[in-house]
Write an enzyme that holds these catalytic residues in place. Structure first.
Site, mmCIF file in Angstrom:
data_model
loop_
_atom_site.group_PDB
_atom_site.id
_atom_site.type_symbol
_atom_site.label_atom_id
_atom_site.label_comp_id
_atom_site.label_asym_id
_atom_site.label_seq_id
_atom_site.Cartn_x
_atom_site.Cartn_y
_atom_site.Cartn_z
ATOM 1 N N PHE A 127 43.757 47.498 -17.122
ATOM 2 C CA PHE A 127 42.702 47.478 -18.133
ATOM 3 C C PHE A 127 42.621 48.887 -18.717
ATOM 4 O O PHE A 127 42.831 49.871 -18.011
ATOM 5 C CB PHE A 127 41.341 47.002 -17.601
ATOM 6 C CG PHE A 127 40.349 46.933 -18.727
ATOM 7 C CD1 PHE A 127 40.473 45.945 -19.689
ATOM 8 C CD2 PHE A 127 39.374 47.894 -18.901
ATOM 9 C CE1 PHE A 127 39.624 45.911 -20.792
ATOM 10 C CE2 PHE A 127 38.521 47.867 -19.994
ATOM 11 C CZ PHE A 127 38.641 46.863 -20.938
ATOM 12 N N THR A 128 42.299 48.968 -19.993
ATOM 13 C CA THR A 128 42.391 50.230 -20.736
ATOM 14 C C THR A 128 41.663 51.398 -20.052
ATOM 15 O O THR A 128 42.275 52.414 -19.721
ATOM 16 C CB THR A 128 41.833 50.040 -22.160
ATOM 17 O OG1 THR A 128 40.524 49.475 -22.064
ATOM 18 C CG2 THR A 128 42.717 49.106 -22.974
ATOM 19 N N LYS A 261 29.035 42.569 -18.382
ATOM 20 C CA LYS A 261 29.694 41.263 -18.526
ATOM 21 C C LYS A 261 28.958 40.234 -17.665
ATOM 22 O O LYS A 261 27.921 39.734 -18.061
ATOM 23 C CB LYS A 261 31.171 41.369 -18.120
ATOM 24 C CG LYS A 261 32.054 42.045 -19.174
ATOM 25 C CD LYS A 261 31.931 43.529 -19.178
ATOM 26 C CE LYS A 261 33.040 44.228 -19.944
ATOM 27 N NZ LYS A 261 32.854 45.681 -19.963
ATOM 28 N N ARG A 385 44.416 43.126 -28.826
ATOM 29 C CA ARG A 385 44.793 43.415 -27.436
ATOM 30 C C ARG A 385 46.317 43.349 -27.357
ATOM 31 O O ARG A 385 46.899 42.423 -26.825
ATOM 32 C CB ARG A 385 44.164 42.405 -26.469
ATOM 33 C CG ARG A 385 42.654 42.484 -26.343
ATOM 34 C CD ARG A 385 42.095 43.534 -25.405
ATOM 35 N NE ARG A 385 41.973 44.875 -25.903
ATOM 36 C CZ ARG A 385 41.123 45.777 -25.414
ATOM 37 N NH1 ARG A 385 40.285 45.467 -24.457
ATOM 38 N NH2 ARG A 385 41.104 46.998 -25.872
HETATM 39 O O1 PLI Z 1 32.917 48.852 -20.804
HETATM 40 P P1 PLI Z 1 32.589 49.353 -19.431
HETATM 41 O O2 PLI Z 1 32.767 50.815 -19.302
HETATM 42 O O3 PLI Z 1 31.233 48.904 -18.970
HETATM 43 O O4 PLI Z 1 33.598 48.629 -18.412
HETATM 44 C C1 PLI Z 1 34.942 48.906 -18.393
HETATM 45 C C2 PLI Z 1 35.718 47.682 -17.965
HETATM 46 C C3 PLI Z 1 36.288 47.642 -16.733
HETATM 47 N N1 PLI Z 1 36.994 46.552 -16.317
HETATM 48 C C4 PLI Z 1 37.176 45.478 -17.106
HETATM 49 C C5 PLI Z 1 37.974 44.331 -16.591
HETATM 50 C C6 PLI Z 1 36.611 45.454 -18.364
HETATM 51 O O5 PLI Z 1 36.795 44.381 -19.114
HETATM 52 C C7 PLI Z 1 35.874 46.586 -18.841
HETATM 53 C C8 PLI Z 1 35.355 46.649 -20.143
HETATM 54 N N2 PLI Z 1 35.655 45.740 -21.045
HETATM 55 C C9 PLI Z 1 35.348 45.704 -22.323
HETATM 56 C C10 PLI Z 1 34.563 46.754 -23.007
HETATM 57 C C11 PLI Z 1 35.813 44.569 -23.071
HETATM 58 O O6 PLI Z 1 35.511 44.455 -24.272
HETATM 59 O O7 PLI Z 1 36.500 43.737 -22.470
#
Ligand code: PLI
Length: 460
Positions: A127-128, A261, A385
């Site tokens: 993941f990024t 999430k 993506r």
């Molecule tokens: O956006 P954060 O900093 O609360 O979380 C980072 C993050 C970590 N792990 C995974 C699996 C994610 O999907 C993730 C953030 N994802 C975003 C911002 C998204 O749009 O999927």
């Protein structure tokens, strides 16, 4: 349990509404041009239906809003921290909790606490932000996900699984002492929101224990993962999602979490671990980067909303409706014969831009084009993506060229109704009909870090 043949509905009704703004094609052409063909740079006011992300875009419940009024905004020892700590212990089973402002705050702390320069961190696809923090701390990230995860057509029910052979080969090649932990994501965002099976994570834990390697879960969407285990894995259909979640996290030594999430809030995260010494290190570091260890960059009210959100998130009817909304949307696109990743994941539909625009070379950013075109067509916002998100190799500076070149249509929790999905599916289909007209982009501005957020493009 929910029987497949009985119709389902969202287990909530709407109390407050937020009007949506529709725009003209001309407005949208101007807006996307000004945004450098990057949907992250659009103003939200110029968006009709926002499927950019499911991160922090959740609708909170009346109980969560009421909980926010119970915020204990003390600098130290807020009662909301202890409530969140108890909820995390109950539903994930970890002993010690350090709150952070969001997931990447937790990733920063964990990476710095555990990684030494020259280490390797295996994971089930990257993941990024997660990979960024691992690399910044001096590690080399190694993808050990099963091959099926890179195949958009594979119907493997657990495309998030780790290839145990790839993992063991890495241990044999570099030595276990160079692997501080394996990072296990549940579900795997970049693979299409695909789950890992209980059988697989159990085996990963066994192999890791044998070599003294810790297992760290990216628990960001682990509730969605637990739901897939209930639906797809033998022996779990009669267990509650909450019980499955607890077993799943039990095969790890700790977790980083973006509460934005699964946990149905707009901001918040944490890192939770079982090991006392590691906790001590994290608790010591959090005061430098986030705030005192009983608030970690959050207001008391945010921790309260997250604690209540966790209780709501693990209710079977809640998580079932969440994933079934995504499935409903997938069925519409399947009918339209639009190419996307199957099986449908937990949080989003991932359009296959390579198949959508086969005439656009990956170096001309087909997924970036598709996200921009969809916005112009409909006002719907999605996210690239693919090669832009994958960034550059930290050592060679060359573009990573991911096999998957995708556009993510991400579903915020409890926000949209089925009619919104009907509308979005209609526009995706319309765009697909004129796919041959699409033209590539060139990148004219590339930021140094996590370039997909702020890069700018021009039409070729
Ligand atoms: O956006 P954060 O900093 O609360 O979380 C980072 C993050 C970590 N792990 C995974 C699996 C994610 O999907 C993730 C953030 N994802 C975003 C911002 C998204 O749009 O999927």
């Amino acid at each position: 349990m929910f029987k497949k043949h009985i119709p389902w509905a969202e287990p909530y009704k709407i109390k407050v509404v937020e009007p949506l703004k529709m725009t003209s094609r001309e407005d949208r052409l101007k807006a996307i041009h000004e945004a450098g063909y990057n949907t992250f740079l659009l103003r939200s006011e110029d968006v009709y239906i926002d499927f950019l992300t499911d991160s922090g875009t959740n609708a909170m419940s009346d109980a969560q809003w009421a909980g926010m009024m119970m915020g204990d905004e003390a600098y130290a020892g807020s009662k909301n921290f202890y409530r969140l700590e108890a909820a995390v212990q109950k539903y994930y089973g970890y002993k010690h909790l350090v709150p952070t402002h969001q997931g990447r705050g937790a990733e920063n702390l964990l990476s710095q606490a555990m990684i030494k320069p020259g280490d390797y961190v295996p994971g089930n696809m990257y993941f990024t932000t997660t990979r960024f923090h691992q690399e910044k701390a001096g590690a080399t990230f190694i993808d050990v996900i099963i091959d099926e995860a890179h195949d958009t057509a594979s119907l493997h029910p657990f495309k998030g699984n780790i290839d145990l052979q790839k993992y063991e080969d890495l241990i044999n090649r570099v030595g276990a002492d160079k692997i501080p932990y394996i990072c296990v994501a549940a579900t795997v965002n970049m693979a299409g929101g695909q789950p890992i099976s209980m059988e697989n994570i159990r085996a990963v834990k066994e192999l890791s224990d044998k070599h003294g390697i810790k297992v760290m879960l990216d628990a960001t969407r682990a509730v969605e993962n637990a739901y897939f285990i209930q639906q797809r894995e033998d022996g779990y259909s009669d267990k509650s999602v909450a019980a499955i979640l607890l077993e799943l996290s039990g095969y790890s030594d700790g977790a980083t979490m973006s509460g934005k999430k699964d946990l149905l809030v707009n901001i918040g995260g944490f890192v939770a671990v079982n090991d006392w010494d590691l906790f001590e290190e994290l608790r010591n570091m959090v005061v430098v980067y986030e705030g005192l260890h009983t608030y970690g960059g959050l207001a008391g009210r945010d921790m309260e909303a997250m604690a209540i959100g966790l209780e709501e998130a693990v209710q079977d009817q809640n998580i079932s409706a969440r994933v079934r909304q995504v499935e409903y949307f997938g069925k519409l696109l399947e009918k339209a014969e639009v190419p996307f990743i199957k099986p449908v994941g937990g949080h989003a539909i991932f359009l296959d831009a390579k198949q959508f625009y086969p005439h656009i070379d990956q170096e001309q950013f087909p997924a970036q084009v598709l996200a921009a075109d969809l916005y112009v067509e409909s006002g719907v916002r999605a996210m690239e993506r693919g090669i832009v998100s994958a960034g550059r190799d930290i050592v060679t500076g060359k573009n990573h060229k991911p096999k998957l070149e995708l556009v993510r249509l991400t579903i915020p929790r409890r926000v949209y109704t089925q009619a919104h999905f009907d509308v979005v599916a209609y526009y995706v289909e319309e765009l697909y009909k004129k796919r041959h007209e699409a033209k590539g982009l060139k990148m004219v501005y590339e930021p140094k870090y996590l370039r997909f957020f702020q890069a700018r493009f021009e039409r070729l």
